[in-house]
Motif scaffolding. Sequence first.
Motif, PDB file in Angstrom:
ATOM      1  N   PHE A  76     -30.912   3.641   8.266  1.00  0.00           N
ATOM      2  CA  PHE A  76     -30.457   4.790   7.487  1.00  0.00           C
ATOM      3  C   PHE A  76     -30.918   4.594   6.050  1.00  0.00           C
ATOM      4  CE2 PHE A  76     -27.172   1.648   7.161  1.00  0.00           C
ATOM      5  CZ  PHE A  76     -26.540   1.825   5.942  1.00  0.00           C
ATOM      6  N   SER A  77     -30.698   5.584   5.226  1.00  0.00           N
ATOM      7  CA  SER A  77     -31.273   5.566   3.877  1.00  0.00           C
ATOM      8  C   SER A  77     -30.198   5.578   2.795  1.00  0.00           C
ATOM      9  CB  SER A  77     -32.200   6.773   3.690  1.00  0.00           C
ATOM     10  OG  SER A  77     -31.445   7.967   3.698  1.00  0.00           O
ATOM     11  N   VAL A  78     -30.625   5.236   1.588  1.00  0.00           N
ATOM     12  CA  VAL A  78     -29.745   5.323   0.429  1.00  0.00           C
ATOM     13  C   VAL A  78     -29.282   6.759   0.241  1.00  0.00           C
ATOM     14  CG1 VAL A  78     -29.604   5.069  -2.081  1.00  0.00           C
ATOM     15  CG2 VAL A  78     -30.806   3.348  -0.726  1.00  0.00           C
ATOM     16  N   SER A  79     -30.173   7.701   0.502  1.00  0.00           N
ATOM     17  CA  SER A  79     -29.810   9.114   0.348  1.00  0.00           C
ATOM     18  C   SER A  79     -28.739   9.523   1.361  1.00  0.00           C
ATOM     19  CB  SER A  79     -31.046  10.007   0.481  1.00  0.00           C
ATOM     20  OG  SER A  79     -31.639   9.852   1.758  1.00  0.00           O
ATOM     21  N   ASP A  80     -28.703   8.882   2.530  1.00  0.00           N
ATOM     22  CA  ASP A  80     -27.643   9.163   3.504  1.00  0.00           C
ATOM     23  C   ASP A  80     -26.283   8.738   2.955  1.00  0.00           C
ATOM     24  OD1 ASP A  80     -29.337  10.190   5.503  1.00  0.00           O
ATOM     25  OD2 ASP A  80     -29.794   8.180   6.251  1.00  0.00           O
ATOM     26  N   LEU A  81     -26.253   7.579   2.294  1.00  0.00           N
ATOM     27  CA  LEU A  81     -25.007   7.116   1.685  1.00  0.00           C
ATOM     28  C   LEU A  81     -24.582   8.025   0.545  1.00  0.00           C
ATOM     29  CD1 LEU A  81     -25.153   3.207   1.388  1.00  0.00           C
ATOM     30  CD2 LEU A  81     -23.895   4.599   3.033  1.00  0.00           C
ATOM     31  N   GLN A 185     -34.480   2.280   2.126  1.00  0.00           N
ATOM     32  CA  GLN A 185     -34.080   2.232   3.522  1.00  0.00           C
ATOM     33  C   GLN A 185     -33.349   0.917   3.827  1.00  0.00           C
ATOM     34  OE1 GLN A 185     -35.012   5.882   4.606  1.00  0.00           O
ATOM     35  NE2 GLN A 185     -34.672   4.462   6.302  1.00  0.00           N
ATOM     36  N   MET A 186     -32.394   0.972   4.747  1.00  0.00           N
ATOM     37  CA  MET A 186     -31.663  -0.225   5.151  1.00  0.00           C
ATOM     38  C   MET A 186     -31.278  -0.086   6.614  1.00  0.00           C
ATOM     39  SD  MET A 186     -28.220   0.669   2.982  1.00  0.00           S
ATOM     40  CE  MET A 186     -29.083   1.748   1.838  1.00  0.00           C
ATOM     41  N   HIS A 187     -30.645  -1.139   7.158  1.00  0.00           N
ATOM     42  CA  HIS A 187     -30.239  -1.134   8.555  1.00  0.00           C
ATOM     43  C   HIS A 187     -28.799  -1.595   8.679  1.00  0.00           C
ATOM     44  CE1 HIS A 187     -34.300  -0.770  10.601  1.00  0.00           C
ATOM     45  NE2 HIS A 187     -34.632  -0.994   9.341  1.00  0.00           N
ATOM     46  N   LEU A 188     -28.022  -0.895   9.477  1.00  0.00           N
ATOM     47  CA  LEU A 188     -26.706  -1.389   9.871  1.00  0.00           C
ATOM     48  C   LEU A 188     -26.936  -2.326  11.050  1.00  0.00           C
ATOM     49  CD1 LEU A 188     -23.576  -1.189   9.594  1.00  0.00           C
ATOM     50  CD2 LEU A 188     -23.676   0.623  11.323  1.00  0.00           C
ATOM     51  N   VAL A 189     -26.612  -3.608  10.874  1.00  0.00           N
ATOM     52  CA  VAL A 189     -26.913  -4.593  11.921  1.00  0.00           C
ATOM     53  C   VAL A 189     -25.647  -5.164  12.569  1.00  0.00           C
ATOM     54  CG1 VAL A 189     -29.162  -5.226  10.989  1.00  0.00           C
ATOM     55  CG2 VAL A 189     -27.118  -6.439  10.190  1.00  0.00           C
ATOM     56  N   ARG A 190     -24.501  -4.884  11.985  1.00  0.00           N
ATOM     57  CA  ARG A 190     -23.243  -5.258  12.626  1.00  0.00           C
ATOM     58  C   ARG A 190     -22.208  -4.190  12.305  1.00  0.00           C
ATOM     59  NH1 ARG A 190     -19.997  -9.186  14.886  1.00  0.00           N
ATOM     60  NH2 ARG A 190     -17.846  -9.179  14.170  1.00  0.00           N
ATOM     61  N   THR A 191     -21.512  -3.730  13.341  1.00  0.00           N
ATOM     62  CA  THR A 191     -20.450  -2.758  13.135  1.00  0.00           C
ATOM     63  C   THR A 191     -19.283  -3.088  14.040  1.00  0.00           C
ATOM     64  OG1 THR A 191     -19.914  -0.384  13.112  1.00  0.00           O
ATOM     65  CG2 THR A 191     -21.374  -1.141  14.863  1.00  0.00           C
ATOM     66  N   HIS A 192     -18.081  -2.843  13.519  1.00  0.00           N
ATOM     67  CA  HIS A 192     -16.864  -3.157  14.275  1.00  0.00           C
ATOM     68  C   HIS A 192     -15.724  -2.340  13.692  1.00  0.00           C
ATOM     69  CE1 HIS A 192     -13.742  -5.456  16.349  1.00  0.00           C
ATOM     70  NE2 HIS A 192     -14.695  -6.057  17.048  1.00  0.00           N
ATOM     71  N   GLY A 231     -26.674   9.685   8.769  1.00  0.00           N
ATOM     72  CA  GLY A 231     -27.849   9.022   9.331  1.00  0.00           C
ATOM     73  C   GLY A 231     -27.552   7.899  10.282  1.00  0.00           C
ATOM     74  N   VAL A 232     -26.271   7.567  10.468  1.00  0.00           N
ATOM     75  CA  VAL A 232     -25.894   6.424  11.307  1.00  0.00           C
ATOM     76  C   VAL A 232     -25.352   6.916  12.632  1.00  0.00           C
ATOM     77  CG1 VAL A 232     -24.394   4.399  11.502  1.00  0.00           C
ATOM     78  CG2 VAL A 232     -25.430   4.988   9.303  1.00  0.00           C
ATOM     79  N   LYS A 233     -26.002   6.498  13.720  1.00  0.00           N
ATOM     80  CA  LYS A 233     -25.555   6.868  15.055  1.00  0.00           C
ATOM     81  C   LYS A 233     -25.361   5.609  15.876  1.00  0.00           C
ATOM     82  CE  LYS A 233     -28.107  11.226  14.797  1.00  0.00           C
ATOM     83  NZ  LYS A 233     -29.168  12.069  15.423  1.00  0.00           N
ATOM     84  N   VAL A 234     -24.097   5.150  15.934  1.00  0.00           N
ATOM     85  CA  VAL A 234     -23.754   3.935  16.683  1.00  0.00           C
ATOM     86  C   VAL A 234     -22.600   4.273  17.621  1.00  0.00           C
ATOM     87  CG1 VAL A 234     -22.919   1.594  16.556  1.00  0.00           C
ATOM     88  CG2 VAL A 234     -24.449   2.434  14.800  1.00  0.00           C
TER      89      VAL A 234
END
Length: 234
Positions: A76-81, A185-192, A231-234
């Motif tokens: 996802f992107s900085v612009s999404d945040l 751009q960045m990545h969500l690599v852990r979610t809980h 932008g985040v679909k988990v």
Amino acid sequence: MKLNNEKEIFDLYVEKDTDLRQTLKEPFIQENDGRVWASEGHILIMVNQECVSGEYKTQDLGSKIPVREYNCDCPFSVSDLQDALDRCPQEDEVLITYKEVICPECDGSGEVDAEYRADYDDEDYTISCTCPICDGFGKIDEEVRTPTGKKVPKEDSIIKLGKGYFKWHHFKTVIKTCELLGIKQMHLVRTHKNELSIIELSKDIHIGFMPMYLDDEKGKEIKKKAIKVKGVKV
């Protein structure tokens, strides 16, 4: 990625309160992880040592935190945040600073007079003692609130990122970090839902933060008002 502004970046994360969390006031090398960490207890930045120039002490603060246990890879992107923050209910931004002023309680003397009744003779006495407002210094720091003319999310705004719900301030910090690093751009690599979430800015830089605790009644309210990062679909 070599950091040319590591102090400016770490200063976004370290504990700033002079009376709390003394061990978190400076960046440090996490003993079992090997990276340089900076945290105020709620949000954490982790940087590979080869990316920094400063010298940091080694300590162990949280050897059981799952900082390398990734469970997703969602770009996802900085612009999404920023879009999520812009969709939060807004209020006027106020810059809070402090100025030193003469203590209004003791007029700068550092002492105040108090009435005291002695048990011995049941008489009233006037005694001088240290001013409880300025602790005898004669001056205090007075808060100054200055409107910036900008809008920011309301204090209780909540953002949903992946499976977790978070206070919006965390993402303001992430956005500022990305601006300093030139990252879009960045990545969500852990979610809980109730454990650490981790964002990967690059292979050398990761940011972790804890979600809000959701109980049955409060959880429904939080979920209802939360703004989702599109932008985040988990």
